[in-house]
Design an enzyme around this catalytic site. Structure first.
Site, PDB file in Angstrom:
ATOM      1  N   LYS A   1       1.076  -1.083  -0.303  1.00  0.00           N
ATOM      2  CA  LYS A   1      -0.027   0.490  -0.061  1.00  0.00           C
ATOM      3  C   LYS A   1       0.927   1.486  -0.014  1.00  0.00           C
ATOM      4  CE  LYS A   1      -3.838   1.701   0.713  1.00  0.00           C
ATOM      5  NZ  LYS A   1      -3.590   2.430  -1.010  1.00  0.00           N
TER       6      LYS A   1
ATOM      7  N   LYS B   1       4.586   2.338   8.826  1.00  0.00           N
ATOM      8  CA  LYS B   1       3.716   2.789   9.071  1.00  0.00           C
ATOM      9  C   LYS B   1       2.351   2.011   9.173  1.00  0.00           C
ATOM     10  CE  LYS B   1       3.665   6.869   6.539  1.00  0.00           C
ATOM     11  NZ  LYS B   1       3.019   7.652   5.720  1.00  0.00           N
TER      12      LYS B   1
ATOM     13  N   LYS C   1       5.027   2.240  -3.135  1.00  0.00           N
ATOM     14  CA  LYS C   1       5.136   3.757  -3.112  1.00  0.00           C
ATOM     15  C   LYS C   1       4.994   3.563  -4.541  1.00  0.00           C
ATOM     16  CE  LYS C   1       4.592   7.524  -1.426  1.00  0.00           C
ATOM     17  NZ  LYS C   1       3.734   7.845  -0.327  1.00  0.00           N
TER      18      LYS C   1
ATOM     19  N   ASP D   1      -0.623  11.511  -3.845  1.00  0.00           N
ATOM     20  CA  ASP D   1       0.493  11.733  -2.934  1.00  0.00           C
ATOM     21  C   ASP D   1       1.096  12.650  -3.586  1.00  0.00           C
ATOM     22  OD1 ASP D   1       2.496  10.929  -0.321  1.00  0.00           O
ATOM     23  OD2 ASP D   1       3.783  11.564  -1.721  1.00  0.00           O
TER      24      ASP D   1
ATOM     25  N   THR E   1      -5.260  12.570   6.653  1.00  0.00           N
ATOM     26  CA  THR E   1      -4.134  12.527   7.260  1.00  0.00           C
ATOM     27  C   THR E   1      -3.267  13.734   8.405  1.00  0.00           C
ATOM     28  OG1 THR E   1      -3.439  11.443   4.969  1.00  0.00           O
ATOM     29  CG2 THR E   1      -1.557  12.445   6.484  1.00  0.00           C
TER      30      THR E   1
ATOM     31  N   ASN F   1      -2.003  19.388   1.377  1.00  0.00           N
ATOM     32  CA  ASN F   1      -3.746  18.537   1.644  1.00  0.00           C
ATOM     33  C   ASN F   1      -2.992  18.059   3.186  1.00  0.00           C
ATOM     34  OD1 ASN F   1      -3.366  15.473   1.725  1.00  0.00           O
ATOM     35  ND2 ASN F   1      -6.043  16.580   1.147  1.00  0.00           N
TER      36      ASN F   1
ATOM     37  N   SER G   1      -7.496   5.211   3.800  1.00  0.00           N
ATOM     38  CA  SER G   1      -7.031   4.638   3.039  1.00  0.00           C
ATOM     39  C   SER G   1      -7.899   3.540   2.767  1.00  0.00           C
ATOM     40  CB  SER G   1      -5.802   4.861   2.574  1.00  0.00           C
ATOM     41  OG  SER G   1      -5.383   5.443   0.985  1.00  0.00           O
TER      42      SER G   1
HETATM   43  P1  NAD Z   1       0.486  18.627  -1.432  1.00  0.00           P
HETATM   44  O1  NAD Z   1       1.249  18.104  -2.648  1.00  0.00           O
HETATM   45  O2  NAD Z   1      -0.842  18.480  -0.879  1.00  0.00           O
HETATM   46  O3  NAD Z   1       1.412  19.991  -0.871  1.00  0.00           O
HETATM   47  C1  NAD Z   1       2.561  19.923  -0.809  1.00  0.00           C
HETATM   48  C2  NAD Z   1       2.800  21.332  -0.025  1.00  0.00           C
HETATM   49  O4  NAD Z   1       4.538  21.547   0.296  1.00  0.00           O
HETATM   50  C3  NAD Z   1       2.080  22.834  -1.128  1.00  0.00           C
HETATM   51  O5  NAD Z   1       2.019  23.507  -0.484  1.00  0.00           O
HETATM   52  C4  NAD Z   1       4.332  23.048  -1.470  1.00  0.00           C
HETATM   53  O6  NAD Z   1       3.726  24.513  -2.020  1.00  0.00           O
HETATM   54  C5  NAD Z   1       4.686  22.671  -0.376  1.00  0.00           C
HETATM   55  N1  NAD Z   1       6.680  22.691  -0.568  1.00  0.00           N
HETATM   56  C6  NAD Z   1       6.703  21.569  -1.679  1.00  0.00           C
HETATM   57  N2  NAD Z   1       8.539  21.978  -1.266  1.00  0.00           N
HETATM   58  C7  NAD Z   1       8.560  23.133  -0.343  1.00  0.00           C
HETATM   59  C8  NAD Z   1       9.363  24.017   0.532  1.00  0.00           C
HETATM   60  N3  NAD Z   1      10.613  23.692   0.418  1.00  0.00           N
HETATM   61  N4  NAD Z   1       9.389  24.512   1.705  1.00  0.00           N
HETATM   62  C9  NAD Z   1       8.331  25.154   1.464  1.00  0.00           C
HETATM   63  N5  NAD Z   1       6.729  24.448   1.334  1.00  0.00           N
HETATM   64  C10 NAD Z   1       7.008  23.168   0.457  1.00  0.00           C
HETATM   65  O7  NAD Z   1       1.432  17.137  -0.507  1.00  0.00           O
HETATM   66  P2  NAD Z   1       0.604  16.216   0.671  1.00  0.00           P
HETATM   67  O8  NAD Z   1      -0.123  15.933   0.359  1.00  0.00           O
HETATM   68  O9  NAD Z   1       0.505  17.726   1.778  1.00  0.00           O
HETATM   69  O10 NAD Z   1       1.756  15.758   0.989  1.00  0.00           O
HETATM   70  C11 NAD Z   1       3.159  16.441   2.550  1.00  0.00           C
HETATM   71  C12 NAD Z   1       3.845  14.795   2.810  1.00  0.00           C
HETATM   72  O11 NAD Z   1       3.032  14.616   3.760  1.00  0.00           O
HETATM   73  C13 NAD Z   1       4.380  14.699   1.826  1.00  0.00           C
HETATM   74  O12 NAD Z   1       5.854  13.951   2.413  1.00  0.00           O
HETATM   75  C14 NAD Z   1       3.753  12.734   1.851  1.00  0.00           C
HETATM   76  O13 NAD Z   1       5.038  12.364   1.232  1.00  0.00           O
HETATM   77  C15 NAD Z   1       3.823  13.157   3.448  1.00  0.00           C
HETATM   78  N6  NAD Z   1       1.819  12.604   3.371  1.00  0.00           N
HETATM   79  C16 NAD Z   1       0.966  12.734   2.390  1.00  0.00           C
HETATM   80  C17 NAD Z   1      -0.107  12.117   2.679  1.00  0.00           C
HETATM   81  C18 NAD Z   1      -1.518  12.447   2.672  1.00  0.00           C
HETATM   82  O14 NAD Z   1      -2.316  11.623   2.518  1.00  0.00           O
HETATM   83  N7  NAD Z   1      -1.242  13.586   1.148  1.00  0.00           N
HETATM   84  C19 NAD Z   1       0.171  11.003   3.886  1.00  0.00           C
HETATM   85  C20 NAD Z   1       1.203  10.873   4.254  1.00  0.00           C
HETATM   86  C21 NAD Z   1       2.077  11.634   4.363  1.00  0.00           C
END
Ligand code: NAD
Length: 428
Positions: A70, A94, A106, A146, A190, A221, A362
């Site tokens: 997953k 996780k 992934k 993601d 999340t 997100n 999920s």
């Molecule tokens: P997303 O694409 O929705 O948002 C990412 C955010 O980070 C954006 O606002 C972007 O502008 C910002 N960003 C990117 N580079 C940056 C930087 N150098 N400085 C400041 N801001 C920066 O992504 P997301 O889904 O929110 O995921 C964020 C993190 O959480 C990732 O590491 C992802 O793997 C992890 N994650 C996401 C989920 C999920 O359900 N979406 C679940 C578990 C973990």
């Protein structure tokens, strides 16, 4: 102090450290420090102007002893086999720490999705499935969104898979749109999960949530719903959020003297997490450089953007007031920075525990797809709260009993569960 940037080296180094604490059999370690299966495909996609572009796509399956692999699919220009390996490995830990019956996987494509039109994105999503579908399936490997991928993209991927196998198969992918097999509460999952973990940590640390101030990195997100949760569920103050500005190709920190209103900022943020800084400025917000979030005088840091953001160098700028780091992102803290936080007595809720809310819902989505019966949002978020609270307690208990850092404790809980499943299946 050297800064570690390769996420997979970081994931292996964290694992090796705990494997030695656990005195894990070297052969078991060898099995767990590498993914079981890795696929790399070159995906040709027809662009709107008639030209052909070829994209590097990856799917990595780290370990499926506890159930089907997953993990999300990331569309990001810096995606490599090693980032996907790291993220797949963290997914195994996780799912185990959240105690859901799934393994770790992934996927990724090296592309900035903002550079593609909607129809090009759809062709890339369908192309990804055309190449990887044989290795995916509800009982084999179940992707999700993601960074850089959306519910709509999951809908296209599910449709492509269903066409290839000849039957409607919503359970092949999660994070689908509502009405297209998606679950209520998945969008918030999340970020709200992060906040449930923060609430439990604050109880343990005897911090008053309504007196606490937090700084966030990222405004996508995870961060958006974590910021809403911090303000509305915990009644805390959001000092600032940082984000990557796609137009200026740099990051900024957005703050407000009275605290950030996350819902207002969401209303001026695009689907990739870029805030309209001019609108923010005219509404009284202050715009600073992208590193400013880390230096704010706050109690809580919530990194929710990308890997390696709190590293050997940047950790030196963290305010002495910070008591809690809640890792919304995967791998935001390098081992060098961990040592500094540990020596300062900062309490860290490690990534694969802190952000397990997404994969937990999920999993609920797959369960609802299998039943073809859907829960209310309240039911989903209540079940999520229970799961996150139990997971947090199991890690905290390990940390207290064995007098170890929370990250090490989370690894100990997760590794023990995966090793047990491998033993029960006769792999060892
Ligand atoms: P997303 O694409 O929705 O948002 C990412 C955010 O980070 C954006 O606002 C972007 O502008 C910002 N960003 C990117 N580079 C940056 C930087 N150098 N400085 C400041 N801001 C920066 O992504 P997301 O889904 O929110 O995921 C964020 C993190 O959480 C990732 O590491 C992802 O793997 C992890 N994650 C996401 C989920 C999920 O359900 N979406 C679940 C578990 C973990």
């Amino acid at each position: 102090m050297a800064t570690m940037t390769n996420a997979f080296e970081m994931a292996q180094r964290q694992f090796d450290h705990v494997a030695s604490l656990l005195k894990l059999d070297p052969q078991v370690s060898e099995l767990l420090r590498w993914p079981m299966r890795e696929y790399h495909m070159r995906i040709p996609v027809r662009m709107d102007d008639g030209t052909l572009r070829v994209f590097d796509g990856y799917r990595v399956q780290h370990n499926d002893a506890r159930g089907p692999n997953k993990g999300g699919i990331r569309f990001h220009p810096a995606e490599t086999l090693d980032t996907v390996r790291a993220l797949a490995t963290w997914m195994t830990w996780k799912c185990a720490v959240a105690d859901i019956p799934l393994g770790g996987g992934k996927g990724g494509v090296a592309i900035d999705p903002a550079t593609l039109s909607t129809s090009e994105k759809e062709r890339l999503c369908r192309g990804y499935i055309d190449h990887f579908w044989k290795y995916l399936g509800p009982r084999q490997d179940v992707p999700a969104p993601d960074v850089g991928t959306t519910a709509q993209m999951m809908g296209w991927m599910m449709d492509e898979y269903s066409k290839l196998v000849g039957q409607y198969t919503p359970g092949v992918i999660t994070g689908k749109p509502l009405g297209g097999g998606g679950s209520l509460g998945r969008t918030e999952a999340t970020g709200h999960g992060v906040i449930y973990a923060v609430r439990e940590a604050m109880k343990y640390l005897q911090m008053a949530p309504d007196q606490s101030v937090a700084a966030f990195q990222g405004f996508g997100n995870v961060s958006q719903y974590a910021a809403i949760g911090f303000k509305e569920l915990l009644k805390g103050k959001v000092a600032c959020v940082s984000y990557w500005d796609r137009d200026d190709r740099t990051s900024y920190t957005v703050s407000h003297p009275d605290g950030v209103d996350p819902r207002y900022l969401i209303s001026i943020t695009d689907q990739y997490g870029t805030i309209d800084k001019n609108k923010a400025r005219t509404s009284g917000y202050v715009i600073e450089g992208g590193d400013a979030w880390l230096t704010k005088d706050v109690d809580v840091l919530i990194p929710a953007a990308l890997e390696g953001q709190i590293n050997g160098e940047s950790v030196q700028a963290v305010s002495k007031r910070v008591r809690l780091v809640a890792e919304g992102a995967n791998g935001p803290t390098t081992p060098e920075a961990d040592e500094v936080l540990k020596s300062r007595g900062v309490f860290v809720i490690p990534d694969f525990l802190c952000n397990a809310g997404g994969v937990t819902v999920s999993y609920f989505e797959s369960v609802q797809n299998d039943m073809n019966f859907y829960w209310t949002k309240e039911e989903v978020l209540d079940r999520l709260d229970t799961r996150m609270t139990v997971a947090f307690e199991s890690v905290l208990e390990m940390a207290i009993n064995d007098k170890v850092y929370m990250r090490d404790a989370a690894y100990m809980v997760a590794i023990a569960r995966v090793v047990k499943a491998m033993e029960l299946r006769g792999w060892l």
